[in-house]
Design a protein around this motif. Structure first.
Motif, mmCIF file in Angstrom:
data_model
loop_
_atom_site.group_PDB
_atom_site.id
_atom_site.type_symbol
_atom_site.label_atom_id
_atom_site.label_comp_id
_atom_site.label_asym_id
_atom_site.label_seq_id
_atom_site.Cartn_x
_atom_site.Cartn_y
_atom_site.Cartn_z
ATOM 1 N N GLY A 195 32.875 43.568 35.237
ATOM 2 C CA GLY A 195 34.003 43.005 35.970
ATOM 3 C C GLY A 195 35.067 42.428 35.055
ATOM 4 O O GLY A 195 34.846 42.207 33.862
ATOM 5 N N GLY A 196 36.241 42.213 35.609
ATOM 6 C CA GLY A 196 37.327 41.621 34.844
ATOM 7 C C GLY A 196 38.048 42.608 33.942
ATOM 8 O O GLY A 196 38.744 42.218 33.012
ATOM 9 N N LEU A 197 37.867 43.921 34.203
ATOM 10 C CA LEU A 197 38.583 44.942 33.423
ATOM 11 C C LEU A 197 39.721 45.553 34.236
ATOM 12 O O LEU A 197 40.302 46.565 33.853
ATOM 13 N N GLY A 198 40.020 44.967 35.376
ATOM 14 C CA GLY A 198 41.056 45.496 36.260
ATOM 15 C C GLY A 198 42.445 45.306 35.678
ATOM 16 O O GLY A 198 42.609 44.796 34.563
ATOM 17 N N PRO A 199 43.454 45.715 36.435
ATOM 18 C CA PRO A 199 44.821 45.665 35.913
ATOM 19 C C PRO A 199 45.500 44.298 36.119
ATOM 20 O O PRO A 199 46.566 44.075 35.554
ATOM 21 N N THR A 200 44.930 43.418 36.926
ATOM 22 C CA THR A 200 45.672 42.214 37.302
ATOM 23 C C THR A 200 45.465 41.082 36.289
ATOM 24 O O THR A 200 44.562 41.133 35.454
ATOM 25 N N SER A 201 46.324 40.076 36.363
ATOM 26 C CA SER A 201 46.357 39.054 35.314
ATOM 27 C C SER A 201 45.122 38.173 35.291
ATOM 28 O O SER A 201 44.873 37.471 34.325
ATOM 29 N N ASP A 202 44.315 38.182 36.383
ATOM 30 C CA ASP A 202 43.079 37.400 36.331
ATOM 31 C C ASP A 202 41.929 38.219 35.745
ATOM 32 O O ASP A 202 40.804 37.737 35.676
ATOM 33 N N ASP A 203 42.199 39.441 35.322
ATOM 34 C CA ASP A 203 41.177 40.255 34.653
ATOM 35 C C ASP A 203 41.231 39.967 33.160
ATOM 36 O O ASP A 203 41.984 40.602 32.430
ATOM 37 N N VAL A 204 40.439 38.995 32.711
ATOM 38 C CA VAL A 204 40.577 38.497 31.336
ATOM 39 C C VAL A 204 39.396 38.855 30.438
ATOM 40 O O VAL A 204 39.338 38.439 29.284
ATOM 41 N N THR A 205 38.427 39.629 30.954
ATOM 42 C CA THR A 205 37.211 39.899 30.181
ATOM 43 C C THR A 205 37.509 40.648 28.880
ATOM 44 O O THR A 205 36.970 40.319 27.820
ATOM 45 N N ARG A 206 38.378 41.652 28.979
ATOM 46 C CA ARG A 206 38.738 42.458 27.803
ATOM 47 C C ARG A 206 39.252 41.551 26.677
ATOM 48 O O ARG A 206 38.762 41.596 25.548
ATOM 49 N N ASP A 207 40.205 40.695 27.014
ATOM 50 C CA ASP A 207 40.774 39.778 26.025
ATOM 51 C C ASP A 207 39.728 38.779 25.527
ATOM 52 O O ASP A 207 39.663 38.469 24.338
ATOM 53 N N ALA A 208 38.900 38.264 26.449
ATOM 54 C CA ALA A 208 37.921 37.245 26.054
ATOM 55 C C ALA A 208 36.931 37.795 25.032
ATOM 56 O O ALA A 208 36.634 37.145 24.028
ATOM 57 N N ILE A 209 36.452 39.025 25.265
ATOM 58 C CA ILE A 209 35.458 39.609 24.357
ATOM 59 C C ILE A 209 36.108 39.927 23.004
ATOM 60 O O ILE A 209 35.508 39.705 21.951
ATOM 61 N N ALA A 210 37.331 40.424 23.019
ATOM 62 C CA ALA A 210 38.043 40.699 21.762
ATOM 63 C C ALA A 210 38.177 39.411 20.949
ATOM 64 O O ALA A 210 37.905 39.380 19.754
ATOM 65 N N GLU A 211 38.561 38.332 21.609
ATOM 66 C CA GLU A 211 38.686 37.036 20.922
ATOM 67 C C GLU A 211 37.347 36.566 20.370
ATOM 68 O O GLU A 211 37.241 36.113 19.241
ATOM 69 N N MET A 212 36.316 36.656 21.204
ATOM 70 C CA MET A 212 35.001 36.185 20.801
ATOM 71 C C MET A 212 34.503 36.922 19.558
ATOM 72 O O MET A 212 33.936 36.322 18.654
#
Lengths: 373, 373
Positions: free
Chosen positions: A36-53
């Motif tokens: 989850g959280g890989l969608g197109p909308t601004s509350d989809d933050v998983t992609r960014d969170a994992i990259a940061e982590m």
């Protein structure tokens, strides 16, 4: 090969929460699934969170953007929302898993010998992706974990447990019981083949006779479909309080047109009369929720549905409409069989509207199964 | 009052796992809900795990045992399985929450100023128990957290996001988008009343016009039921590939007998002809999945269903049965209106069998809604 699931954590759409949960999970496990959280909308933050982590960069992939565009074109959408571009970003070092059902691609990431899988949220999308990935796993030295599911139908969970508990305790076999509206499952997990399988099967067959469904039994609607196909029989349904649920469940199975003629959802009394031929006098004297009405509905469904077998259902799903004589949960289920045989069964189901309807549908299928075997 | 949910953890039926997860959760939160594992079977270990974790004793409660027995008697079961006695044990110092739907009672425990709630797993059982408990909560000094749900129908998530993003960014309003097959919801949480509610409503109404459903909109089947009741109209359905799903969804709503006559689930061609009067020539020339067949089905449903309004559905849900001209996912939806007006709409839905059927059902209801408003 094979892995045990250690735990499952659900957090909100907050980067810091996601980062903390995933980094903790990585400490405890070999493989972490993030969904989850890989969608197109601004509350989809998983992609960014994992990259940061992982302290890795995100790259825009032209190839993935092309695939997303093609998906929209196929659906006849020419103007692709700009924000879908977010879904074409890939974390540095990731291996991409294609999404054949939706737009968001998945990613496999390796970090310090562990594996992270980033997957979209919808089960219909992630299931084929996980299956694809699982094929690439190499066998390890350990034996495979096998899970054996023994199915029992038509009995409450506590009766099943009471009957099996001492047998399994004496044999020292660990088991789990899973209850659903469809059936009770006894689950046994084993590293490698489970050696006592024949002893367990023998015991369960003796203990539950026709209620024992076997190992890894197909779902009840599939079982019934198989029985009908084997015998070359066609079925039609007459539903009142279930509103179409029995027809829906039977047609969940692809290929059900081989045996399923249709369902007459006769919610109003006028349709019970006009479509299925329930006599006016029956409705007046006994009411729509009665043994007599269930019988005429089963007869009508068989005749009008051009079928060999029928199920009829009439009941009070609530929350209102109950009385002292006919309480909420009262349901009559009719089974129509070849040679003009009809059987009517009466039930009083506990629970709310949704539960009563669900139990009714599965009880009807379970009754039919017993008549067919 | 009001609380934010910090996270949700799922662990297996292992005492040590449960103890660790709950004691961690207690460190981070004021209130911890623990659900499941209160059943009668030996893998239901939550009761014991929590007692051990809190170092408290378990007591057998005669009063609760009495209630469990009564529940069995009401269902006509006289011999109560001995193992159900496990469910009558209560942790020292617990306040009991009665379970009106199932056998396992809930417990409220206080520990170091924090609250633990032990609840049974089935949602139908735990929901009323949590609601009962929530009533006892006293207001704190902080303003209540209110969640506003703005509903948008008939549009994909990414289109909704694209249209609203800059508006909400400029205003500095934080929101979440939730997508379901029924509708898209924009959620805004606020401590106390949300002051910009009228500005947001005005914007959404202008932006989405008839697709904007308002604040906290009822579910689509309820909305349709309300529209039909207001106008004094009755509806009948003709379903093929959805197998009864539309009828099921419409009758999820109690009181739907006020406007729902019934559904003709004509899965086989013979029933399409015999029950709804679809001409043999239409089936032969155009096939069952065609605009023409959908039209005759909508006409037949209205007439045979003694209804003012009808919906007809015919399509290919897959996975097999598709061709180049008629791919899997092709669906025709017919809407029958008063004054002999009929409208047929063609769709090609992506996804698997389950998804195609679900999307078809909700698309049909959404189409009807637009014709009714």
């Amino acid at each position: 090969a094979g892995f045990f699931i250690s735990r499952c954590i659900i957090v909100g759409d907050e980067k810091e929460e996601i980062k903390e949960a995933v980094s903790n999970a990585l400490k405890k496990s070999e493989i972490v699934f993030i969904t989850g959280g890989l969608g197109p909308t601004s509350d989809d933050v998983t992609r960014d969170a994992i990259a940061e982590m992982l302290q890795r960069k995100l790259f825009f992939s032209d190839a993935i953007w092309q695939k997303i565009c093609e998906r929209f074109y196929r659906r006849g959408i020419k103007e692709i929302p700009e924000i879908n571009k977010r879904q074409a970003y890939i974390i540095e070092g990731a291996e991409v898993i294609e999404n054949t059902v939706g737009t968001a691609p998945g990613m496999i990431l390796k970090e310090a010998g562990k594996t992270l899988l980033l997957l979209p949220g919808p089960p219909a999308e992630l299931t084929p992706m996980v299956e694809e990935w699982a094929k690439t796993l190499k066998d390890t030295s350990e034996a495979e974990i096998k899970v054996y599911r023994f199915g029992i139908s038509g009995l409450p969970e506590s009766s099943v447990e009471e009957k099996i508990h001492s047998f399994f305790s004496e044999k020292g076999i660990k088991y789990t019981i899973l209850a659903s509206p469809q059936l009770i499952e006894i689950l046994i997990a084993s590293r490698g083949d489970f050696k006592d399988i024949h002893i367990v099967e023998g015991f369960l067959r003796e203990c539950f006779s026709e209620n024992y469904l076997g190992i890894d039994p197909p779902a009840l609607p599939v079982l019934i479909g198989n029985l009908l196909k084997e015998k070359g029989l066609k079925i039609a349904i007459a539903e009142s309080c279930t509103g179409g649920l029995v027809g829906k469940i039977l047609t969940d199975t692809p290929g059900s047109s081989d045996y399923f003629q249709g369902s007459f959802v006769v919610y109003s009394n006028i349709l019970k009369r006009r479509i299925l031929g329930v006599p006016k006098t029956v409705l007046k004297k006994y009411g729509a929720v009665s043994e007599e009405c269930a019988l005429y509905m089963a007869k009508g469904a068989k005749k009008k549905g051009k079928a060999d077998i029928s199920i009829s259902i009439t009941g009070i799903a609530g929350p209102s409409g109950g009385s002292k004589e006919k309480p909420v949960g009262l349901v009559y289920i009719g089974i129509g069989l070849p040679k003009n045989k009809f059987h009517i069964h009466k039930f009083i189901f506990p629970g709310n509207r949704e539960r009563i309807r669900e139990r009714t549908a599965y009880q009807a299928l379970e009754l039919l199964r017993k008549y067919l075997i």
